[in-house]
Scaffold this active site. Structure first.
Site, PDB file in Angstrom:
ATOM      1  N   LYS A  77      73.833 102.078 -11.625  1.00 23.75           N
ATOM      2  CA  LYS A  77      73.454 100.672 -11.439  1.00 23.75           C
ATOM      3  C   LYS A  77      74.120  99.878 -12.544  1.00 23.75           C
ATOM      4  O   LYS A  77      74.017 100.250 -13.720  1.00 23.75           O
ATOM      5  CB  LYS A  77      71.936 100.487 -11.486  1.00 23.75           C
ATOM      6  N   HIS A 148      57.410  88.135 -13.271  1.00 28.12           N
ATOM      7  CA  HIS A 148      58.063  88.540 -12.019  1.00 28.12           C
ATOM      8  C   HIS A 148      57.668  89.959 -11.605  1.00 28.12           C
ATOM      9  O   HIS A 148      57.241  90.190 -10.471  1.00 28.12           O
ATOM     10  CB  HIS A 148      59.587  88.445 -12.221  1.00 28.12           C
ATOM     11  N   GLY A 230      56.571  97.659 -19.621  1.00 28.92           N
ATOM     12  CA  GLY A 230      57.415  96.545 -20.088  1.00 28.92           C
ATOM     13  C   GLY A 230      58.459  96.926 -21.116  1.00 28.92           C
ATOM     14  O   GLY A 230      59.507  96.290 -21.209  1.00 28.92           O
ATOM     15  N   ASP A 232      61.429  98.518 -22.474  1.00 31.45           N
ATOM     16  CA  ASP A 232      62.615  99.205 -21.983  1.00 31.45           C
ATOM     17  C   ASP A 232      63.813  98.968 -22.892  1.00 31.45           C
ATOM     18  O   ASP A 232      64.951  99.167 -22.500  1.00 31.45           O
ATOM     19  CB  ASP A 232      62.937  98.747 -20.552  1.00 31.45           C
ATOM     20  N   LYS A 236      61.001  96.299 -28.379  1.00 33.03           N
ATOM     21  CA  LYS A 236      59.874  95.812 -27.569  1.00 33.03           C
ATOM     22  C   LYS A 236      58.665  96.727 -27.784  1.00 33.03           C
ATOM     23  O   LYS A 236      58.814  97.926 -28.050  1.00 33.03           O
ATOM     24  CB  LYS A 236      60.223  95.801 -26.081  1.00 33.03           C
ATOM     25  N   GLY A 302      56.783 104.117 -18.870  1.00 31.89           N
ATOM     26  CA  GLY A 302      57.821 103.933 -17.841  1.00 31.89           C
ATOM     27  C   GLY A 302      58.984 103.129 -18.397  1.00 31.89           C
ATOM     28  O   GLY A 302      58.876 101.924 -18.604  1.00 31.89           O
TER      29      GLY A 302
HETATM   30  P1  NAD Z   1      59.066  87.834 -16.937  1.00 37.90           P
HETATM   31  O1  NAD Z   1      59.899  87.033 -17.870  1.00 37.90           O
HETATM   32  O2  NAD Z   1      58.948  87.398 -15.516  1.00 37.90           O
HETATM   33  O3  NAD Z   1      57.577  87.967 -17.518  1.00 37.90           O
HETATM   34  C1  NAD Z   1      57.384  88.260 -18.881  1.00 37.90           C
HETATM   35  C2  NAD Z   1      55.920  88.534 -19.135  1.00 37.90           C
HETATM   36  O4  NAD Z   1      55.741  88.838 -20.519  1.00 37.90           O
HETATM   37  C3  NAD Z   1      55.002  87.356 -18.814  1.00 37.90           C
HETATM   38  O5  NAD Z   1      53.758  87.852 -18.358  1.00 37.90           O
HETATM   39  C4  NAD Z   1      54.845  86.704 -20.183  1.00 37.90           C
HETATM   40  O6  NAD Z   1      53.677  85.911 -20.276  1.00 37.90           O
HETATM   41  C5  NAD Z   1      54.761  87.934 -21.063  1.00 37.90           C
HETATM   42  N1  NAD Z   1      55.068  87.657 -22.477  1.00 37.90           N
HETATM   43  C6  NAD Z   1      56.106  86.918 -22.959  1.00 37.90           C
HETATM   44  N2  NAD Z   1      56.039  86.877 -24.309  1.00 37.90           N
HETATM   45  C7  NAD Z   1      54.942  87.603 -24.675  1.00 37.90           C
HETATM   46  C8  NAD Z   1      54.358  87.940 -25.921  1.00 37.90           C
HETATM   47  N3  NAD Z   1      54.880  87.530 -27.074  1.00 37.90           N
HETATM   48  N4  NAD Z   1      53.244  88.726 -25.918  1.00 37.90           N
HETATM   49  C9  NAD Z   1      52.717  89.170 -24.762  1.00 37.90           C
HETATM   50  N5  NAD Z   1      53.236  88.874 -23.548  1.00 37.90           N
HETATM   51  C10 NAD Z   1      54.328  88.111 -23.510  1.00 37.90           C
HETATM   52  O7  NAD Z   1      59.633  89.319 -17.043  1.00 37.90           O
HETATM   53  P2  NAD Z   1      59.559  90.487 -15.962  1.00 37.90           P
HETATM   54  O8  NAD Z   1      60.783  90.437 -15.122  1.00 37.90           O
HETATM   55  O9  NAD Z   1      58.227  90.468 -15.324  1.00 37.90           O
HETATM   56  O10 NAD Z   1      59.717  91.768 -16.909  1.00 37.90           O
HETATM   57  C11 NAD Z   1      58.661  92.141 -17.781  1.00 37.90           C
HETATM   58  C12 NAD Z   1      59.144  93.286 -18.672  1.00 37.90           C
HETATM   59  O11 NAD Z   1      59.394  94.441 -17.869  1.00 37.90           O
HETATM   60  C13 NAD Z   1      60.445  93.012 -19.429  1.00 37.90           C
HETATM   61  O12 NAD Z   1      60.322  93.519 -20.740  1.00 37.90           O
HETATM   62  C14 NAD Z   1      61.469  93.791 -18.630  1.00 37.90           C
HETATM   63  O13 NAD Z   1      62.600  94.137 -19.414  1.00 37.90           O
HETATM   64  C15 NAD Z   1      60.640  94.996 -18.252  1.00 37.90           C
HETATM   65  N6  NAD Z   1      61.138  95.798 -17.131  1.00 37.90           N
HETATM   66  C16 NAD Z   1      60.939  97.147 -17.207  1.00 37.90           C
HETATM   67  C17 NAD Z   1      61.374  97.962 -16.182  1.00 37.90           C
HETATM   68  C18 NAD Z   1      61.130  99.439 -16.241  1.00 37.90           C
HETATM   69  O14 NAD Z   1      61.685 100.182 -15.425  1.00 37.90           O
HETATM   70  N7  NAD Z   1      60.296  99.928 -17.132  1.00 37.90           N
HETATM   71  C19 NAD Z   1      62.041  97.409 -15.087  1.00 37.90           C
HETATM   72  C20 NAD Z   1      62.197  96.031 -15.014  1.00 37.90           C
HETATM   73  C21 NAD Z   1      61.728  95.229 -16.056  1.00 37.90           C
END
Ligand code: NAD
Length: 331
Positions: A77, A148, A230, A232, A236, A302
């Site tokens: 990917k 999201h 979250g 990744d 973080k 995860g």
């Molecule tokens: P997003 O920007 O849509 O949402 C971010 C979220 O984090 C919101 O709920 C926001 O309020 C919260 N947030 C922001 N700053 C914060 C803080 N200081 N303290 C606590 N919460 C806070 O992002 P998303 O697309 O929903 O992605 C969320 C996370 O998941 C990202 O870190 C992304 O990289 C990760 N992710 C992980 C995987 C995986 O396979 N593990 C896959 C995709 C995304």
């Protein structure tokens, strides 16, 4: 070896817009569960992740690839995060595409839009962990995060396990009604809570982009399963390291968990060792017992692996070819 898909001299293209019609949540769950099992059995390997700042459009770009010898799936990917997409182009900021190759010849076999795929495979991973590690009598689902990915996480969890109630906390509380809408759509009541209120939850999914812990030991009741989704990237963090130290920790891929996943902090603080982190695939394969008591806290770290993307992309290609929806280009 082409898994009954396109002949090796044809390229199948499945654009982003077709993915929603081709990938069911159940198919994503099955593909992810299968590849986690193959990884733990040593039959599927993720390659080291490449992630670079482009120095252009403030973008982060990279590759996640791997080879699933058991499933005959090879690919990568490619994509990342373009922070100005929405305001400058009306596009979502995360952009990715999956490429599959014939493992026998190396010829490109398929190109699949990777945006919705990423959300569905990430939600499938936490759901697999809930199936494998949550208590059977878990009834209250706690959500930390409301962005999201959180909506996909919530919907998949509610389809995987019978929850009677959803509670949620978010750093930006104005985003919580988005989660409430998903719960309402699934016929499950939703309530916003403060962080200590999460102690009522039997399962907690964390899915934020935070660089500092939100969920502390005091917010978690004995017997809880946490899917920490979250973190990744290096730096973080969503969980207090003491919580990691007192729990039994599982992951998709140990090498990622301790370097870019939630376990990076507890390992570097010396609170847990690499050997304390177990691939969830070992539980699926029955080589690890998983949860062994009702008051044990389990954590699934995860991190998101390339093989998840490839497994789900392969399922999409198979569905597209079977339904005659793939755009076929001769090579
Ligand atoms: P997003 O920007 O849509 O949402 C971010 C979220 O984090 C919101 O709920 C926001 O309020 C919260 N947030 C922001 N700053 C914060 C803080 N200081 N303290 C606590 N919460 C806070 O992002 P998303 O697309 O929903 O992605 C969320 C996370 O998941 C990202 O870190 C992304 O990289 C990760 N992710 C992980 C995987 C995986 O396979 N593990 C896959 C995709 C995304």
């Amino acid at each position: 070896m082409d898994g009954g898909m396109t002949p090796a001299h044809e390229l199948a293209i499945i654009p982003e817009g077709m993915v929603a019609d081709l990938l069911t949540r159940q198919a994503a769950f099955d593909a992810v569960e299968r590849v986690f099992a193959a990884m733990a059995a040593g039959a599927a390997v993720n390659f080291p992740v490449v992630r670079e700042a482009l120095g252009h459009e403030d973008a982060l770009y990279g590759f996640k690839g791997g080879f699933d010898a058991a499933g005959g799936v090879l690919g990568l990917k490619a994509g990342g995060y373009w922070p100005h997409n929405l305001e400058r182009r009306g596009l979502i900021n995360h952009q990715s595409s999956v490429f599959l190759f014939d493992p026998d010849s190396g010829r490109v076999k398929a190109m699949v839009g990777g945006n919705l795929l990423t959300a569905l495979r990430t939600a499938a991973a936490s759901s697999v962990s809930i199936k494998q590690l949550a208590r059977a009598d878990a009834r209250v689902l706690g959500m930390v995060g409301a962005g999201h990915q959180a909506k996909f996480q919530l919907r998949a969890a509610l389809e995987t396990h019978r929850f009677d109630k959803v509670i949620g906390w978010n750093y930006h509380p104005e985003m919580l009604p988005g989660l409430g809408a998903v719960a309402a759509d699934m016929g499950v009541p939703f309530a916003a809570v403060d962080l200590p209120g999460l102690v009522e939850a039997d399962v907690i999914i964390t899915i934020t982009s935070s660089f500092a812990p939100s969920l502390m030991t005091a917010h978690v009741a004995p017997g809880t399963h946490i899917a920490a989704m979250g973190t990744d990237t290096r730096g973080k963090q969503e969980l207090e390291t003491a919580l990691m130290a007192q729990a039994t920790v599982f992951t998709d891929e140990v090498a990622q968990s301790i370097s870019i996943g939630e376990a990076q902090h507890a390992v570097s603080a010396g609170l847990i060792a690499t050997d304390d982190v177990t691939p969830v695939g070992a539980v699926i394969n029955g080589t690890h017992p998983g949860r062994v008591s009702d008051d044990q806290v389990t954590i699934f770290d995860g991190t998101g692996v390339g093989l998840q993307d490839l497994a789900v992309a392969d399922a999409i290609v198979q569905a597209a070819v079977a339904q005659g929806m793939a755009i076929i280009v001769p090579l």
